[in-house]
Design an enzyme around this catalytic site. Structure first.
Site, PDB file in Angstrom:
ATOM      1  N   THR A   1      -8.043   9.351   8.848  1.00  0.00           N
ATOM      2  CA  THR A   1      -7.526   8.164   8.152  1.00  0.00           C
ATOM      3  C   THR A   1      -7.147   7.039   9.120  1.00  0.00           C
ATOM      4  O   THR A   1      -6.621   6.023   8.687  1.00  0.00           O
ATOM      5  CB  THR A   1      -6.272   8.531   7.336  1.00  0.00           C
ATOM      6  OG1 THR A   1      -5.339   9.142   8.234  1.00  0.00           O
ATOM      7  CG2 THR A   1      -6.596   9.470   6.205  1.00  0.00           C
TER       8      THR A   1
ATOM      9  N   GLY B   1      -7.139   3.802  10.932  1.00  0.00           N
ATOM     10  CA  GLY B   1      -7.822   2.512  10.739  1.00  0.00           C
ATOM     11  C   GLY B   1      -7.983   2.093   9.292  1.00  0.00           C
ATOM     12  O   GLY B   1      -8.624   1.080   8.999  1.00  0.00           O
TER      13      GLY B   1
ATOM     14  N   LYS C   1       0.838  -1.202   0.000  1.00  0.00           N
ATOM     15  CA  LYS C   1       0.000   0.000   0.000  1.00  0.00           C
ATOM     16  C   LYS C   1       0.873   1.251   0.000  1.00  0.00           C
ATOM     17  O   LYS C   1       1.738   1.404   0.854  1.00  0.00           O
ATOM     18  CB  LYS C   1      -0.895   0.002   1.242  1.00  0.00           C
ATOM     19  CG  LYS C   1      -1.846  -1.189   1.293  1.00  0.00           C
ATOM     20  CD  LYS C   1      -2.614  -1.250   2.590  1.00  0.00           C
ATOM     21  CE  LYS C   1      -1.737  -1.544   3.775  1.00  0.00           C
ATOM     22  NZ  LYS C   1      -2.453  -1.800   5.027  1.00  0.00           N
TER      23      LYS C   1
ATOM     24  N   GLY D   1      -5.829   0.803   7.204  1.00  0.00           N
ATOM     25  CA  GLY D   1      -5.176  -0.480   6.901  1.00  0.00           C
ATOM     26  C   GLY D   1      -6.027  -1.662   7.361  1.00  0.00           C
ATOM     27  O   GLY D   1      -6.242  -2.621   6.620  1.00  0.00           O
ATOM     28  N   CYS D   2      -6.526  -1.576   8.608  1.00  0.00           N
ATOM     29  CA  CYS D   2      -7.362  -2.657   9.147  1.00  0.00           C
ATOM     30  C   CYS D   2      -8.614  -2.803   8.294  1.00  0.00           C
ATOM     31  O   CYS D   2      -9.061  -3.914   7.985  1.00  0.00           O
ATOM     32  CB  CYS D   2      -7.821  -2.339  10.572  1.00  0.00           C
ATOM     33  SG  CYS D   2      -6.481  -1.966  11.685  1.00  0.00           S
TER      34      CYS D   2
END
Ligand SMILES: Cc1ncc(COP(=O)(O)OP(=O)(O)O)c(N)n1
Ligand SMILES: Cc1nc(C(=O)O)sc1CCOP(=O)(O)O
Ligand SMILES: [Mg+2]
Length: 530
Positions: free
Chosen positions: A240, A242, A207, A244-245
């Site tokens: 922003t 969280g 990412k 990734g989870c």
């Protein structure tokens, strides 16, 4: 151990008991199962990331989420104040409780705070098989706080990654997993994806949200054969925390529903982008990085936020279903008939061709698509997913004996419209689980257009509409004499009527469509006033 009043023999293994019990429960419940993700992650007291993000994401995606908590963190929008790791044997107990009882499709791992916890997870996966493992190699929070130390890196590399169906590191995590290499460009990200793939995961998503100087958010997906550069617009927001989870749990949710990996990744990326856009101005907490709102879909009422031009349930208002036999009888071409129906107010068109050569069906679909596109009206294809794909139509309508919705979704991807014919509440539930956008419900009245079609009447229509989680269009024997009664009922979720003969088995399609449109307008406005 007692289950539903039955004593299970102690001679059965834990796993055998689980199979016996789950088949009994399925029998009891009529066998409908819901896609299921198990999140193995840390708790975030601020509820923007971790277990809480995973629960909300799965809820928003229509997937059941069970949870195994690996650590409890005290954190907020300012940062992580404290971490309390859950003892390894207790993590093991949670894993056993869930996996021995429930049919988990996909496991998604997040914060794994110790080597022991990684090993416990791997042991459980060896004992209880699941369809896929999504690994989000959480090491550092978005606020910069360390959640899993460097001592865990070799266990991630050597034991966890080889078991993963996909691993989703950000730039810092990819760099750490690769011994600290510098990752500063998209080309570096490709190299990292390839090196990580060599460690054993089936797919890698690096990412690039933190890549300096990039206007877009660029992620690199590598499946061992091909690289895909996935771009989305960078949304200007502080909310922003969280992401990734959320991305990883959305991938897991889509995999649980049966999507192929690349589709799952694309849908997840679109979901995060849409949620960030939706939440860019919300204010939660006093820190510099706030959470976003995962449940936007439920609030906006749109099931299909991920589609570029999201399906609009109001498109079902006057649904024209074609019949080339009828058009031939009245001496007009299919394209002319479709054009007249649209001019008269049809809001969506379905090409329903039962007896034509595939080659001719495709040509007709392409010609009708040009007309529909020029008026912004969606065109769906009846039954034939191949024709929908080949013509790039907007979607398909399938029946109970056609391709199941979940397979159709896999073949068509996230952006096409899928409608499913349903006569019962159970079928409507399955259509929703399978990823359909709407259901067609009938036959409301008897019809000569479709042979051997049992009717469900207005009561059957009401029952299905009231239970449906999807918008509904009524079909079967609907015409100018009864359309007002159907729409005037004001039943929840009923968005319109679908008709064949009332439009196309008539001399003047334009006039008939206008008449029906006016009747529907009148009926729906009077039902709203009641
Ligand atoms: C809007 C709409 N609803 C129901 C149907 C019927 O589909 P199906 O049950 O697959 O029957 P056929 O149309 O294939 O004969 C439909 N076509 N459209
Ligand atoms: C195609 C179709 N599907 C039905 C269902 O009950 O699912 S009834 C039907 C035919 C509808 O044609 P008409 O508007 O001419 O009655
Ligand atoms: Mg069909």
């Amino acid at each position: 151990m007692a289950c539903g009043g039955v004593i299970l023999s102690n001679s059965l293994s834990f796993y055998q008991k689980r199979i016996v019990m789950s088949s009994r429960v399925q029998e009891k419940n009529g066998g409908a199962s819901i896609p299921h993700v198990l999140s193995v992650a840390g708790s975030d007291s601020g509820a923007g990331a971790g277990i809480q993000a995973d629960l909300k994401t799965c809820a928003a995606r229509g997937v059941y989420c069970s949870t195994v908590i690996t650590a409890v963190t005290a954190q907020n929008t300012v940062g992580v104040q404290s971490v309390h790791a859950v003892p390894e044997d207790f993590v093991a107990q949670q894993l056993k409780s869930v996996l021995s009882d429930m049919q988990v499709d996909v496991v998604k791992s997040g914060m794994l705070p110790s080597v022991g916890v990684v090993k416990v997870l791997l042991q459980s996966l060896a004992e209880f098989s699941v369809r896929a493992l999504v690994v989000d190699p959480v090491m550092v929070s978005t606020s910069g706080d360390v959640l899993a130390g460097p001592s865990i890196l070799s266990t991630f590399r050597e034991e966890l990654l080889p078991m993963a169906d996909i691993v989703t590191p950000n730039i810092k995590e990819a760099s750490a997993l690769l011994g600290g290499i510098r990752l500063e460009t998209v080309a570096d990200m490709r190299t990292a994806a390839e090196l990580l793939h060599a460690l054993g995961p089936r797919n890698v998503l690096v990412k690039g949200g933190d890549l300096p100087g990039s206007l877009d958010a660029v992620d690199i997906f590598f499946n061992g054969e091909h690289f895909y550069e996935l771009r989305s617009s960078r949304i200007k927001t502080h909310n922003t925390h969280g992401t990734g989870c959320t991305l990883a749990s959305c991938i897991a949710a889509e995999l649980a529903k049966g999507s192929p990996m690349l589709t799952a990744v694309r849908v997840a990326k679109r979901y995060v982008e849409t949620a960030l856009e939706y939440s860019k101005d919300i204010l939660i907490g006093n820190g510099i990085q706030g959470p976003f709102d995962h449940l936007l879909r439920l609030k906006s009422g749109s099931h299909s936020f991920h589609r570029k031009d999201a399906f609009n349930p109001s498109d079902l208002f006057l649904y024209a279903v074609t019949d080339s036999g009828m058009n031939k009888k009245w001496g007009r071409s299919m394209v002319d008939a479709v054009a007249e129906a649209i001019q008269g107010g049809a809001t969506i068109v379905q090409l329903r061709e039962k007896d034509v050569e595939t080659r001719d069906f495709l040509e007709t679909a392409k010609s009708c698509l040009a007309v529909c596109r020029s008026h912004g009206v969606p065109l769906l294809i009846n039954d034939r997913i191949d024709v929908a794909l080949a013509s790039d139509a907007d979607g398909v309508h399938v029946g109970q004996s056609d391709m199941p919705a979940t397979v159709a979704r896999t073949l068509l991807g996230p952006e096409k419209i899928i409608g499913v014919s349903c006569k019962t509440v159970e079928q409507a539930q399955q259509a929703w689980i399978g990823g359909a956008d709407y259901i067609g419900c009938g036959g409301v009245y008897s019809t000569n257009t479709k042979a051997n079609n049992p009717t469900i009447g207005l009561d059957g229509l009401k029952t299905v509409c009231s239970a449906s989680k999807l918008p509904v269009v009524a079909i079967g024997g609907i015409n100018a004499s009864n359309a007002g009664t159907v729409m005037g009922m004001g039943v929840p979720n009923l968005k319109g009527v679908a008709v064949v003969s009332a439009l196309f088995d008539r001399e003047n399609v334009l006039a008939e469509t206008k008449k029906l449109h006016a009747l529907l307008m009148e009926a729906s406005s009077s039902s709203k006033m009641q």
